[in-house]
Motif scaffolding. Structure first.
Motif, mmCIF file in Angstrom:
data_model
loop_
_atom_site.group_PDB
_atom_site.id
_atom_site.type_symbol
_atom_site.label_atom_id
_atom_site.label_comp_id
_atom_site.label_asym_id
_atom_site.label_seq_id
_atom_site.Cartn_x
_atom_site.Cartn_y
_atom_site.Cartn_z
ATOM 1 N N THR A 189 88.053 24.199 45.160
ATOM 2 C CA THR A 189 86.706 24.605 45.532
ATOM 3 C C THR A 189 85.943 25.019 44.277
ATOM 4 O O THR A 189 86.540 25.294 43.235
ATOM 5 C CB THR A 189 86.720 25.784 46.509
ATOM 6 N N VAL A 229 77.505 26.394 47.715
ATOM 7 C CA VAL A 229 78.607 25.431 47.727
ATOM 8 C C VAL A 229 79.886 26.066 47.197
ATOM 9 O O VAL A 229 80.838 25.361 46.846
ATOM 10 C CB VAL A 229 78.258 24.166 46.910
ATOM 11 N N ASP A 254 83.019 24.798 48.813
ATOM 12 C CA ASP A 254 83.161 23.345 48.931
ATOM 13 C C ASP A 254 84.083 22.804 47.840
ATOM 14 O O ASP A 254 84.113 23.320 46.723
ATOM 15 C CB ASP A 254 81.805 22.652 48.799
#
Length: 244
Positions: free
Chosen positions: A91, A126, A129
């Motif tokens: 991530t 993000v 992510d």
């Protein structure tokens, strides 16, 4: 505080790629590093960052030679390569945390640095992510974040706004202007508007040799026209010649 290159030469066999390049850049200044394709810019940047050893000459980063003390030099240096490798299955947050730890940051210092670069590079949304799921623009911002997480005093950037949309370019240029207060920054770019936007000085090379060093205004005055006109005159590129 800053970076100095002294008579850098890099040869591959009988071919000289960089030929006697010298300059000094102090904290508080942004240098635009330009030249046509194959001019030797990437080779020069790799020598500045201690990734390639010069055939002769030397680099000093805050008086430290990366060829002699690479660890001490790299702790003061940030490097944003054009195609920075990323671990796609990590991530964003875990990747940047790992980068910070590799730079010697731990505990509260690491958490503070991580929060700062996530904010500065607009990555909060993000954070969880995986890197491989990101757009090219977001991946570029992750690369930028890793290069500044340790607050380097010398920052070398290869195409920092590559792949970014106009809004993202404006944000990153603003960040570069902000960082210059405590940092010597080299920006290698083929986008000459970047020179106008963030740079104080210009260093242009062609065939491994310096063809210009001076202020942005002095660079423009070479042709009395646009930056593109000056670039073309200095490098001998014809109409449609590549800028890189």
């Amino acid at each position: 505080m800053g970076i100095t290159a002294e008579h850098l030469v890099k040869c591959y066999g009988r071919r000289t790629v960089v030929d006697g390049l010298s300059f000094t850049l102090e904290s508080g200044c942004v240098l635009g590093f330009i030249g046509p394709n194959g001019a030797g810019k990437t080779t020069t940047m790799r020598m500045l960052c201690g990734l390639n050893r010069p055939t002769s000459g030397r680099v000093l980063i805050n008086s430290v030679d990366p060829a002699l003390d690479p660890v001490a030099a790299r702790l003061q240096l940030g490097y944003l390569p054009e195609n920075a490798p990323l671990y796609g299955n990590m991530t964003v947050q875990s990747f940047l945390s790992w980068c910070g730890s590799m730079r010697g940051l731990t505990g509260d210092d690491l958490r503070t640095a991580l929060s700062r670069v996530m904010s500065d590079c607009a990555l909060e949304n993000v954070a969880g992510d995986e890197v491989e799921s990101l757009s090219k623009g977001y991946r570029r911002r992750v690369c930028l974040a890793q290069s500044i997480i340790h607050r380097p005093t010398v920052l070398v950037m290869d195409e920092p706004t590559d792949g970014l949309d106009p809004n993202q370019k404006r944000e990153i240029r603003g960040l570069i202007r902000q960082m210059r207060e405590n940092c010597a920054i080299i920006v290698s770019t083929h986008i000459l508007e970047e020179i106008d936007a963030v740079c104080d000085r210009v260093l242009a090379i062609c065939s491994g040799r310096e063809v210009f060093s001076g202020s942005v205004a002095e660079f423009r005055a070479v042709s009395g026209g646009t930056l593109e006109d000056s670039f073309r005159r200095l490098t001998g590129a014809g109409e449609g010649g590549a800028v890189s």
